[in-house]
Design a protein around this motif. Structure first.
Motif, PDB file in Angstrom:
ATOM      1  N   SER A   1       0.826  -1.211   0.000  1.00  0.00           N
ATOM      2  CA  SER A   1       0.000   0.000   0.000  1.00  0.00           C
ATOM      3  C   SER A   1       0.858   1.258   0.000  1.00  0.00           C
TER       4      SER A   1
ATOM      5  N   ALA B   1       2.669   1.649  -3.391  1.00  0.00           N
ATOM      6  CA  ALA B   1       1.739   2.084  -4.433  1.00  0.00           C
ATOM      7  C   ALA B   1       1.412   3.570  -4.306  1.00  0.00           C
TER       8      ALA B   1
ATOM      9  N   LEU C   1      -0.406   1.213 -14.690  1.00  0.00           N
ATOM     10  CA  LEU C   1       0.086  -0.164 -14.634  1.00  0.00           C
ATOM     11  C   LEU C   1      -0.139  -0.901 -15.954  1.00  0.00           C
TER      12      LEU C   1
ATOM     13  N   SER D   1      -4.169  -4.760  -0.628  1.00  0.00           N
ATOM     14  CA  SER D   1      -3.011  -4.337  -1.413  1.00  0.00           C
ATOM     15  C   SER D   1      -3.392  -4.077  -2.857  1.00  0.00           C
TER      16      SER D   1
ATOM     17  N   ILE E   1       4.414  -4.643 -11.702  1.00  0.00           N
ATOM     18  CA  ILE E   1       4.412  -5.137 -10.322  1.00  0.00           C
ATOM     19  C   ILE E   1       4.216  -6.645 -10.353  1.00  0.00           C
TER      20      ILE E   1
ATOM     21  N   GLU F   1      -5.386  -0.895  -3.333  1.00  0.00           N
ATOM     22  CA  GLU F   1      -4.527   0.295  -3.268  1.00  0.00           C
ATOM     23  C   GLU F   1      -3.717   0.456  -4.548  1.00  0.00           C
ATOM     24  N   ILE F   2      -3.272  -0.643  -5.127  1.00  0.00           N
ATOM     25  CA  ILE F   2      -2.585  -0.574  -6.418  1.00  0.00           C
ATOM     26  C   ILE F   2      -3.523   0.017  -7.469  1.00  0.00           C
TER      27      ILE F   2
ATOM     28  N   CYS G   1      -7.035   0.454 -14.034  1.00  0.00           N
ATOM     29  CA  CYS G   1      -5.793   0.270 -14.792  1.00  0.00           C
ATOM     30  C   CYS G   1      -6.119  -0.041 -16.246  1.00  0.00           C
TER      31      CYS G   1
ATOM     32  N   SER H   1      -3.873   3.832  -6.899  1.00  0.00           N
ATOM     33  CA  SER H   1      -2.684   4.678  -7.013  1.00  0.00           C
ATOM     34  C   SER H   1      -1.889   4.514  -8.298  1.00  0.00           C
ATOM     35  N   CYS H   2      -1.954   3.346  -8.925  1.00  0.00           N
ATOM     36  CA  CYS H   2      -1.071   3.051 -10.059  1.00  0.00           C
ATOM     37  C   CYS H   2      -1.885   2.858 -11.342  1.00  0.00           C
TER      38      CYS H   2
END
Length: 218
Positions: free
Chosen positions: A132, A135, A170, A159, A144, A162-163, A193, A166-167
């Protein structure tokens, strides 16, 4: 006949002449052949540990962008020293490495803000908090990999959510053998994503049709 590039002596000679400031010299320490305790690279690795944990750091540290320490026993002290000294790391690979706790993994979020590629396959020290925080601090992450070797991972759907938050850039996500990953978190990945090209959910038995449909139509 063995390929000449696997010869330890040849590698050492090549890397020692690469640059005056030895910017590429760390390549000596990321080659898996350093696990040979009778070869020169093993002793170079030991020297590297002493230097990294010392007060004075070599000039190549500030320029290092790629670091692979796969399958090695690494202490908290060494991993923390590397992260503190190498702020420009883009690629960090610690697959199957052991001997460290979650403390230096959490520090990745603080010191590796330029990270693009993170691989922690079969690292038992990773937790939801680790992932977390990484990310949140490294939103530019594109790769990742968090595959678990024996399905005894310490991370959960928190987890993955949160990815997803935030990402958004990706491209690659590997969650192979992560038994606690559920369909809600995978749906979050599918929605957020949009550039994702590779998603590995092998051996995750609790993921249902809803998540698969979300991926297919996302």
């Amino acid at each position: 006949m063995s390929h000449p590039l696997i010869l330890l002596e040849l590698l050492e000679n090549i890397f020692s002449f690469l640059a005056k400031d030895k910017a590429l010299y760390p390549a000596l320490f990321v080659n898996r052949l350093c696990k040979d305790t009778s070869g020169p690279l093993y002793w170079q690795l030991r020297k590297f540990k002493r230097v990294m944990c010392g007060k004075t750091k070599p000039p190549y540290c500030s320029k290092m962008v790629y670091l692979k320490l796969a399958g090695l026993k690494i202490s908290d002290e060494l991993l923390s020293a590397i992260l503190h000294s190498c702020p420009d790391i883009n690629f960090l690979i610690l697959d199957r490495s052991h001997g460290f706790s979650n403390i230096p993994i959490i520090e990745i979020a603080k010191y590796c803000l330029k990270l693009l590629h993170l691989s922690l396959d079969a690292c038992t020290a990773i937790t939801d908090r680790c992932i977390s925080e990484i990310a949140q601090s490294c939103p530019n992450l594109k790769y990742i990999s968090l595959a678990s070797l024996y399905r005894d991972s310490n991370i959960s759907s928190a987890s993955v959510i949160e990815i997803a938050r935030s990402c958004s850039n990706l491209v690659y996500l590997n969650l192979n053998r992560q038994p606690s990953i559920n369909d809600k978190s995978i749906c979050a990945i599918a929605c957020s994503c949009v550039n994702l090209q590779h998603l590995d959910l092998s051996f995750n038995e609790i993921i249902i049709d809803e998540a698969i449909c979300a991926i297919a139509t996302g």
